[in-house]
Write a protein that holds these residues in place. Structure first.
Motif, short mmCIF file in Angstrom:
data_model
loop_
_atom_site.label_atom_id
_atom_site.label_comp_id
_atom_site.label_asym_id
_atom_site.label_seq_id
_atom_site.Cartn_x
_atom_site.Cartn_y
_atom_site.Cartn_z
N ILE A 129 37.00 -28.87 109.06
CA ILE A 129 37.77 -27.42 109.34
C ILE A 129 38.24 -26.85 108.20
CG2 ILE A 129 39.44 -26.32 110.78
CD1 ILE A 129 39.51 -28.90 112.57
N THR A 130 38.89 -27.76 107.17
CA THR A 130 39.61 -26.94 106.05
C THR A 130 38.46 -26.54 104.96
OG1 THR A 130 41.28 -28.52 106.35
CG2 THR A 130 41.27 -27.55 104.33
N LEU A 131 37.32 -27.40 104.71
CA LEU A 131 36.32 -26.95 104.03
C LEU A 131 35.52 -25.57 104.75
CD1 LEU A 131 34.53 -30.32 103.42
CD2 LEU A 131 35.85 -28.93 101.82
N ALA A 132 35.53 -25.50 105.92
CA ALA A 132 34.81 -24.21 106.57
C ALA A 132 35.84 -23.01 106.43
CB ALA A 132 34.48 -24.57 107.99
N HIS A 133 36.99 -23.25 106.30
CA HIS A 133 38.14 -22.49 106.24
C HIS A 133 38.13 -21.50 104.80
CE1 HIS A 133 41.49 -19.96 106.95
NE2 HIS A 133 42.23 -20.58 105.93
N TYR A 134 38.04 -22.45 103.68
CA TYR A 134 38.05 -21.95 102.56
C TYR A 134 36.91 -21.59 101.72
CZ TYR A 134 43.17 -22.74 103.10
OH TYR A 134 44.30 -22.85 103.18
N ARG A 135 35.60 -21.93 102.45
CA ARG A 135 34.31 -21.54 101.58
C ARG A 135 34.12 -20.37 100.96
NH1 ARG A 135 29.93 -21.52 106.52
NH2 ARG A 135 28.86 -20.94 104.99
N PRO A 156 29.34 -24.93 102.87
CA PRO A 156 29.71 -26.64 103.30
C PRO A 156 28.54 -26.85 104.39
CG PRO A 156 31.64 -25.42 103.57
CD PRO A 156 30.78 -24.35 103.49
N ALA A 157 27.91 -28.27 104.27
CA ALA A 157 26.90 -28.72 105.10
C ALA A 157 27.30 -30.29 105.40
CB ALA A 157 25.65 -28.89 104.21
N LEU A 158 26.84 -30.78 106.59
CA LEU A 158 26.89 -32.08 106.95
C LEU A 158 25.60 -32.81 107.16
CD1 LEU A 158 29.62 -33.89 109.04
CD2 LEU A 158 27.13 -33.91 109.94
N LEU A 159 25.46 -33.93 106.38
CA LEU A 159 24.08 -34.90 106.64
C LEU A 159 24.61 -35.98 107.37
CD1 LEU A 159 21.26 -35.66 106.31
CD2 LEU A 159 22.01 -36.52 103.91
N ASP A 160 23.98 -36.15 108.77
CA ASP A 160 24.38 -37.19 109.47
C ASP A 160 23.30 -38.31 109.56
OD1 ASP A 160 25.17 -38.98 111.65
OD2 ASP A 160 25.00 -37.47 113.07
N VAL A 161 23.48 -39.37 108.94
CA VAL A 161 22.34 -40.51 108.84
C VAL A 161 22.68 -41.80 109.67
CG1 VAL A 161 20.92 -41.64 107.22
CG2 VAL A 161 21.92 -39.69 106.28
N ARG A 162 21.70 -41.99 110.57
CA ARG A 162 21.95 -43.25 111.52
C ARG A 162 21.45 -44.49 110.71
NH1 ARG A 162 24.02 -42.88 116.66
NH2 ARG A 162 24.01 -40.91 117.56
N CYS A 163 22.34 -45.10 110.35
CA CYS A 163 22.24 -46.29 109.35
C CYS A 163 21.98 -47.77 109.98
CB CYS A 163 23.10 -46.40 108.13
SG CYS A 163 23.25 -44.96 107.12
N ASP A 164 21.44 -48.52 109.29
CA ASP A 164 21.52 -49.92 109.72
C ASP A 164 22.59 -50.54 109.33
OD1 ASP A 164 20.74 -52.50 110.32
OD2 ASP A 164 18.63 -52.47 110.02
N PRO A 165 23.56 -51.23 110.49
CA PRO A 165 24.70 -51.81 109.94
C PRO A 165 24.40 -53.36 109.42
CG PRO A 165 24.36 -51.86 112.23
CD PRO A 165 23.64 -51.04 111.75
N GLU A 166 23.16 -53.65 109.57
CA GLU A 166 23.04 -55.08 109.12
C GLU A 166 22.46 -55.29 107.90
OE1 GLU A 166 24.50 -56.94 110.98
OE2 GLU A 166 24.77 -55.64 112.92
N VAL A 167 22.21 -54.14 107.12
CA VAL A 167 22.03 -54.19 105.57
C VAL A 167 23.03 -54.61 104.73
CG1 VAL A 167 21.19 -52.88 103.39
CG2 VAL A 167 20.15 -52.37 105.82
N PRO A 168 22.91 -55.96 104.28
CA PRO A 168 24.19 -56.60 103.63
C PRO A 168 24.69 -55.93 102.27
CG PRO A 168 21.92 -58.03 103.18
CD PRO A 168 21.63 -56.78 104.29
#
Length: 597
Positions: free
Chosen positions: A455-461, A539-551
């Motif tokens: 929200i702050t990033l969007a506000h001050y962009r 501002p931009a958001l990248l949502d990556v669905r990752c494998d939690p089992e990569v060690p």
């Protein structure tokens, strides 16, 4: 009406060159908030969503600007919320000044609303300088000393100002008994250099070494050119503590990368096999990743004598500015003709980067988190600033991100607190409004603090000449670092009740703020997605669905250690067999001979 105490406080901050104060309002600082309005918001009041975020943003600003960061909060709960960010500043040696309101003096000691003993509260975190201002004449000296102490000692300091005093008329200290004046803002700091005898002793150690290793931390950032010259003369390899990741480019063939649990195998081998060690501007705490005691003769350079000789039995200790000290040391060194040690280092480094690429290319369900940072490395602008949060994503920042050009990067190094990545990015944008910023954040940290600070990033962009600020979420619905710590250190399977995170639509939330948002759930989408967010006009958001089992396997882990952890999780981990398969595939890449064509 004449100038109030609050008016003069802002006037003095402007004289110090302070352009923004990261803050959240409250009635304990009403006088100060009013003064911002009277001063046409100069310096700018940057309203974060929470006081902890204000402190983190001030730390990020200080780290990336080299200037003092300033944060502000009201009395009671507001002051308490600052603590985590201020401890982050203390442990990473960052100059931050906290200005905090307090109950009116007439009510002190009366168990009044929001009355907290702030001097007791801040006694440890602001141990270098903490003062409560109780009369107007006290203010200039107190504020000036708080800023000078923060800058010189690279630490947080705190100024407590009762609410009623903020609105009183300001009068300067008189030339009188028990009045303390102060000199105008602006200080030229000296660059101390050790004596000739100490420099000669250090040169003797480095000249005698046949296999020299250098470890640099954030204190070497201003000495990058001198470190490069020393590495050339001595044929050394250079490893980087995590806070010093951006000191030298990873395109230099002798730079082995990060060291430690989150480090690289070439850094581990460099320390394992060296006979001489030079530590420059680093307080790296994990001594087990340094040479065995007695294996290497060692020299340390640090501006702070209190931090000398703490991590390794150093033979020569040089207290001084890293750049000035190295500049004085270099003429005492001769170029080593035997380059076999350097050739070994460069071979190991080249093989490691091939390994990293092979690991990042491994199939995972749905996306390999290593690939997230590897794909970024191919595209990242040469002037970007990268902030990283605490969690398993930190492993991929440490190992997979290749620093080059003028790229800067940092994170909560010593406190390793969650939730700093996005507010650090906010601070970085105010420090360098003309540069793109990228925050690498796990979904746990995103839920903790990151969503609010979007929200702050969007506000001050609109304030930033280059409005790009990309928040990349490693979305695996798991508090993944702790899950792996449970497995590797405790020999316990994942406990779903503590580790599983609720699923959140990060892209939907970002779009509701007018932020560009891209979701990724297949590997082939990753590269184009980075292209999209790095080209965004805000501002931009990248949502990556990752494998939690990569060690996140440490560089020194053997197959026996991996086998031991595997046996533990097979006791009842909910996705044990997939985790074992990913671990074996990843470790095998380190064992493959040769380089990938």
């Amino acid at each position: 009406m004449g100038q109030t105490v609050a008016d003069h406080l802002l006037h003095r901050l402007r004289e110090w060159g302070v352009e923004q104060v990261f803050a959240y309002p409250g009635d304990g600082i009403n006088g100060l908030v009013s003064a911002f309005g009277e001063a046409d918001n100069q310096p700018r009041f940057v309203q974060t969503r929470h006081e902890e975020m204000a402190a983190f943003a001030a730390v990020g600003y200080a780290k990336f600007s080299g200037e003092v960061g300033v944060c502000m909060a009201t009395s009671g709960p507001g002051a308490i919320h600052l603590l985590n960010g201020l401890y982050d500043a203390k442990l990473d040696h960052v100059p931050v000044v906290a200005i905090v309101g307090q109950t009116a003096r007439s009510a002190m000691g009366g168990s009044y609303q929001q009355e907290v003993d702030l001097q007791a509260l801040f006694k440890d975190v602001a141990s270098e300088y903490l003062v409560e201002v109780n009369v107007a004449q006290q203010l200039p000296n107190a504020l000036d000393r708080a800023i000078r102490t923060a800058r010189w000692s690279r630490c947080p300091t705190a100024l407590i100002i009762p609410a009623d005093l903020q609105e009183e008329p300001y009068s300067p200290p008189a030339h009188a008994f028990k009045q303390v004046p102060s000199s105008p803002p602006g200080t030229s700091w000296s660059r101390p250099v050790p004596s000739d005898a100490e420099l000669d002793a250090a040169a003797e150690v480095l000249e005698a070494g046949e296999r020299v290793a250098v470890l640099v931390g954030q204190g070497a950032r201003g000495a990058a050119e001198e470190v490069r010259q020393l590495a050339d003369l001595t044929g050394a390899g250079v490893a980087k503590a995590l806070l010093g990741k951006d000191v030298l480019s990873d395109e230099l063939p002798y730079v082995t990368g990060a060291i430690g649990l989150l480090g690289t195998r070439p850094s581990y081998e460099l320390m394992r096999d060296c006979d001489t060690l030079l530590i420059v501007g680093s307080n790296f705490p994990y001594s087990q990743f340094l040479p065995e005691p007695g294996q290497a003769r060692a020299v340390q350079i640090d501006i702070d004598g209190r931090l000398i000789g703490m991590r390794y039995p150093t033979e020569v200790n040089l207290v001084g500015d890293s750049a000035a000290t190295l500049a004085a040391l270099l003429p005492r060194l001769h170029r080593k003709p035997d380059r076999s040690w350097r050739e070994t280092i460069e071979k190991n480094v080249a093989a490691w980067w091939d390994t990293v690429e092979r690991e990042a290319a491994l199939e995972a369900k749905p996306v390999n988190p290593m690939a997230v940072v590897s794909e970024l490395s191919r595209r990242i602008p040469d002037n970007a600033i990268v902030t990283a949060d605490s969690g398993s994503s930190t492993n991929w920042y440490a190992r997979n991100l290749r620093i080059r050009g003028d790229i800067r990067g940092s994170l909560s190094g010593t406190l390793a607190t969650m939730g700093a990545g996005v507010p650090y990015a906010l601070g970085a944008k105010f420090a360098h409004p003309d540069r793109p910023v990228i925050a690498l954040v796990g979904d746990g940290a995103m839920q903790m603090n990151g969503l609010a600070e979007l929200i702050t990033l969007a506000h001050y962009r609109d304030l930033w000449r280059d409005p790009r600020c990309v928040v990349c979420v490693f979305h695996n619905n798991d508090l993944n670092q702790v899950t792996w710590e449970l497995r590797a250190m405790g020999g316990a399977p994942k406990f779903e009740e503590s580790q599983a995170l609720p699923d959140v639509d990060y892209t939907g939330f970002a779009r509701s703020l007018g932020i560009t948002a891209v979701g990724v759930d297949r590997p082939e989408q990753l590269g184009p997605a980075w292209d999209t967010v790095l080209a965004a006009d805000g501002p931009a958001l990248l949502d990556v669905r990752c494998d939690p089992e990569v060690p996140p396997i440490p560089p020194h882990a053997t197959f026996e250690q991996v086998k031991s952890a595997t046996e533990a999780v097979l006791k009842g981990d909910p996705d044990a067999f997939h985790m074992v398969a990913q671990g074996v595939k990843t470790k095998v890449q380190e064992m493959l001979p040769g380089r990938r064509s």
